[in-house]
Design an enzyme around this catalytic site. Sequence first.
Site, PDB file in Angstrom:
ATOM      1  N   TYR A 207      -5.494  -6.914  -2.646  1.00 19.92           N
ATOM      2  CA  TYR A 207      -5.658  -6.168  -1.397  1.00 19.92           C
ATOM      3  C   TYR A 207      -6.454  -4.871  -1.547  1.00 19.92           C
ATOM      4  O   TYR A 207      -6.709  -4.190  -0.554  1.00 19.92           O
ATOM      5  CB  TYR A 207      -4.282  -5.863  -0.794  1.00 19.92           C
ATOM      6  CG  TYR A 207      -3.496  -7.123  -0.469  1.00 19.92           C
ATOM      7  CD1 TYR A 207      -4.012  -8.056   0.428  1.00 19.92           C
ATOM      8  CD2 TYR A 207      -2.266  -7.391  -1.058  1.00 19.92           C
ATOM      9  CE1 TYR A 207      -3.320  -9.214   0.729  1.00 19.92           C
ATOM     10  CE2 TYR A 207      -1.560  -8.546  -0.762  1.00 19.92           C
ATOM     11  CZ  TYR A 207      -2.097  -9.448   0.135  1.00 19.92           C
ATOM     12  OH  TYR A 207      -1.416 -10.601   0.429  1.00 19.92           O
TER      13      TYR A 207
ATOM     14  N   HIS B 168      -8.607  -9.785   7.904  1.00 21.42           N
ATOM     15  CA  HIS B 168      -7.783  -9.903   6.692  1.00 21.42           C
ATOM     16  C   HIS B 168      -8.494  -9.212   5.535  1.00 21.42           C
ATOM     17  O   HIS B 168      -9.712  -9.365   5.355  1.00 21.42           O
ATOM     18  CB  HIS B 168      -7.537 -11.364   6.323  1.00 21.42           C
ATOM     19  CG  HIS B 168      -6.765 -12.114   7.361  1.00 21.42           C
ATOM     20  ND1 HIS B 168      -5.399 -12.035   7.465  1.00 21.42           N
ATOM     21  CD2 HIS B 168      -7.184 -12.922   8.352  1.00 21.42           C
ATOM     22  CE1 HIS B 168      -4.994 -12.787   8.478  1.00 21.42           C
ATOM     23  NE2 HIS B 168      -6.056 -13.331   9.036  1.00 21.42           N
ATOM     24  N   LEU B 169      -7.717  -8.530   4.707  1.00 17.55           N
ATOM     25  CA  LEU B 169      -8.268  -7.895   3.509  1.00 17.55           C
ATOM     26  C   LEU B 169      -8.736  -8.945   2.512  1.00 17.55           C
ATOM     27  O   LEU B 169      -9.838  -8.869   1.965  1.00 17.55           O
ATOM     28  CB  LEU B 169      -7.189  -7.031   2.865  1.00 17.55           C
ATOM     29  CG  LEU B 169      -6.682  -5.863   3.723  1.00 17.55           C
ATOM     30  CD1 LEU B 169      -5.251  -5.523   3.355  1.00 17.55           C
ATOM     31  CD2 LEU B 169      -7.595  -4.670   3.564  1.00 17.55           C
ATOM     32  N   SER B 170      -7.859  -9.912   2.255  1.00 20.93           N
ATOM     33  CA  SER B 170      -8.190 -11.006   1.341  1.00 20.93           C
ATOM     34  C   SER B 170      -8.817 -12.150   2.147  1.00 20.93           C
ATOM     35  O   SER B 170      -8.962 -12.051   3.367  1.00 20.93           O
ATOM     36  CB  SER B 170      -6.922 -11.501   0.644  1.00 20.93           C
ATOM     37  OG  SER B 170      -6.035 -12.103   1.592  1.00 20.93           O
TER      38      SER B 170
ATOM     39  N   ARG C 248      -1.496 -20.278   3.600  1.00 19.91           N
ATOM     40  CA  ARG C 248      -2.256 -19.197   4.234  1.00 19.91           C
ATOM     41  C   ARG C 248      -3.487 -19.722   4.963  1.00 19.91           C
ATOM     42  O   ARG C 248      -4.228 -18.956   5.583  1.00 19.91           O
ATOM     43  CB  ARG C 248      -2.697 -18.158   3.198  1.00 19.91           C
ATOM     44  CG  ARG C 248      -1.561 -17.424   2.553  1.00 19.91           C
ATOM     45  CD  ARG C 248      -2.067 -16.298   1.663  1.00 19.91           C
ATOM     46  NE  ARG C 248      -1.040 -15.923   0.708  1.00 19.91           N
ATOM     47  CZ  ARG C 248      -0.034 -15.081   0.962  1.00 19.91           C
ATOM     48  NH1 ARG C 248       0.062 -14.518   2.142  1.00 19.91           N
ATOM     49  NH2 ARG C 248       0.858 -14.811   0.037  1.00 19.91           N
TER      50      ARG C 248
ATOM     51  N   HIS D  98       0.575 -16.386  10.158  1.00 20.69           N
ATOM     52  CA  HIS D  98       0.857 -17.755   9.716  1.00 20.69           C
ATOM     53  C   HIS D  98       2.083 -18.352  10.389  1.00 20.69           C
ATOM     54  O   HIS D  98       2.354 -19.541  10.228  1.00 20.69           O
ATOM     55  CB  HIS D  98       1.080 -17.770   8.195  1.00 20.69           C
ATOM     56  CG  HIS D  98      -0.013 -17.109   7.423  1.00 20.69           C
ATOM     57  ND1 HIS D  98      -1.323 -17.535   7.468  1.00 20.69           N
ATOM     58  CD2 HIS D  98      -0.014 -16.029   6.583  1.00 20.69           C
ATOM     59  CE1 HIS D  98      -2.068 -16.754   6.691  1.00 20.69           C
ATOM     60  NE2 HIS D  98      -1.298 -15.834   6.150  1.00 20.69           N
TER      61      HIS D  98
ATOM     62  N   ASN E 242      -4.850  -7.293  12.060  1.00 24.75           N
ATOM     63  CA  ASN E 242      -4.479  -7.962  10.821  1.00 24.75           C
ATOM     64  C   ASN E 242      -2.999  -8.310  10.961  1.00 24.75           C
ATOM     65  O   ASN E 242      -2.131  -7.453  10.755  1.00 24.75           O
ATOM     66  CB  ASN E 242      -4.696  -7.072   9.601  1.00 24.75           C
ATOM     67  CG  ASN E 242      -4.350  -7.812   8.305  1.00 24.75           C
ATOM     68  OD1 ASN E 242      -3.755  -8.891   8.335  1.00 24.75           O
ATOM     69  ND2 ASN E 242      -4.722  -7.240   7.172  1.00 24.75           N
TER      70      ASN E 242
ATOM     71  N   ASP F 249       0.890 -16.171  21.759  1.00 23.73           N
ATOM     72  CA  ASP F 249       1.041 -16.187  23.221  1.00 23.73           C
ATOM     73  C   ASP F 249       0.629 -14.847  23.822  1.00 23.73           C
ATOM     74  O   ASP F 249      -0.035 -14.798  24.862  1.00 23.73           O
ATOM     75  CB  ASP F 249       2.486 -16.513  23.608  1.00 23.73           C
ATOM     76  CG  ASP F 249       2.839 -17.975  23.379  1.00 23.73           C
ATOM     77  OD1 ASP F 249       1.915 -18.807  23.271  1.00 23.73           O
ATOM     78  OD2 ASP F 249       4.043 -18.290  23.299  1.00 23.73           O
TER      79      ASP F 249
HETATM   80  O1  CA2 Z   1      -5.377 -10.513   3.406  1.00 24.53           O
HETATM   81  C1  CA2 Z   1      -4.719 -10.043   4.349  1.00 24.53           C
HETATM   82  O2  CA2 Z   1      -5.038  -9.039   4.957  1.00 24.53           O
HETATM   83  C2  CA2 Z   1      -3.390 -10.718   4.729  1.00 24.53           C
HETATM   84  O3  CA2 Z   1      -3.265 -10.636   6.155  1.00 24.53           O
HETATM   85  C3  CA2 Z   1      -2.304  -9.914   4.048  1.00 24.53           C
HETATM   86  C4  CA2 Z   1      -0.926 -10.517   4.239  1.00 24.53           C
HETATM   87  C5  CA2 Z   1      -0.903 -12.005   3.896  1.00 24.53           C
HETATM   88  O4  CA2 Z   1       0.356 -12.565   4.261  1.00 24.53           O
HETATM   89  C6  CA2 Z   1      -2.011 -12.769   4.631  1.00 24.53           C
HETATM   90  O5  CA2 Z   1      -1.981 -14.112   4.191  1.00 24.53           O
HETATM   91  C7  CA2 Z   1      -3.358 -12.176   4.335  1.00 24.53           C
HETATM   92  C8  CA2 Z   1       0.097  -9.814   3.349  1.00 24.53           C
HETATM   93  C9  CA2 Z   1       0.172  -8.326   3.567  1.00 24.53           C
HETATM   94  C10 CA2 Z   1       1.005  -7.731   2.471  1.00 24.53           C
HETATM   95  O6  CA2 Z   1       0.538  -6.431   2.232  1.00 24.53           O
HETATM   96  C11 CA2 Z   1       0.814  -5.864   1.025  1.00 24.53           C
HETATM   97  C12 CA2 Z   1       0.056  -4.776   0.688  1.00 24.53           C
HETATM   98  C13 CA2 Z   1       0.250  -4.167  -0.511  1.00 24.53           C
HETATM   99  C14 CA2 Z   1       1.225  -4.617  -1.382  1.00 24.53           C
HETATM  100  C15 CA2 Z   1       1.974  -5.694  -1.025  1.00 24.53           C
HETATM  101  C16 CA2 Z   1       1.788  -6.323   0.192  1.00 24.53           C
END
Ligand code: CA2
EC number: 4.2.1.10
Length: 147
Positions: free
Chosen positions: A24, A101-103, A112, A81, A75, A88
Amino acid sequence: MVNPIHVLSGPNLNLLGTREPEIYGKDTLDDVRARCEARAALHGHSVVFRQSNHEGQLIDWVQEARVSASALVINPAGYGHTSIALLDALKTLSIPVIECHLSNPAAREEFRRHTYVSLAATGIVSGFGAASYELAIEAAIGLIGAN
Ligand code: CA2
């Protein structure tokens, strides 16, 4: 006066920059907020930037965006998911909706690869770390007033 761009971040994103930087990135959510505000300001736009770990709170903010935002960047994190309720709410919007999304979830675990939010999104930006939010702001600005 153009309404602000609303930027919503879902559960656990308050922890950004503290864990899993290899996925991230190192920026905190406050860093992301500053980047969004600066990018929007370059084009004369403002940003309302919010994060919640609670599905109902995010839905309330989506409903608020119906009347007070020019575009929505979201985001949804894990709720993307799972949440039909969030979908809605998003489907009631008539402003541009950019999923961010960051990733790159499509390159990660199978679970995902589907997001309900995508069904209501005008477009999706993913995989660029904190820059995904800035690119989403750029995309939103390009769409504001286009219809
Ligand atoms: O890539 C993304 O932005 C996600 O939305 C991030 C979600 C994940 O469930 C999606 O599949 C993709 C998870 C966010 C968790 O954020 C954290 C940040 C730092 C440390 C731990 C978790």
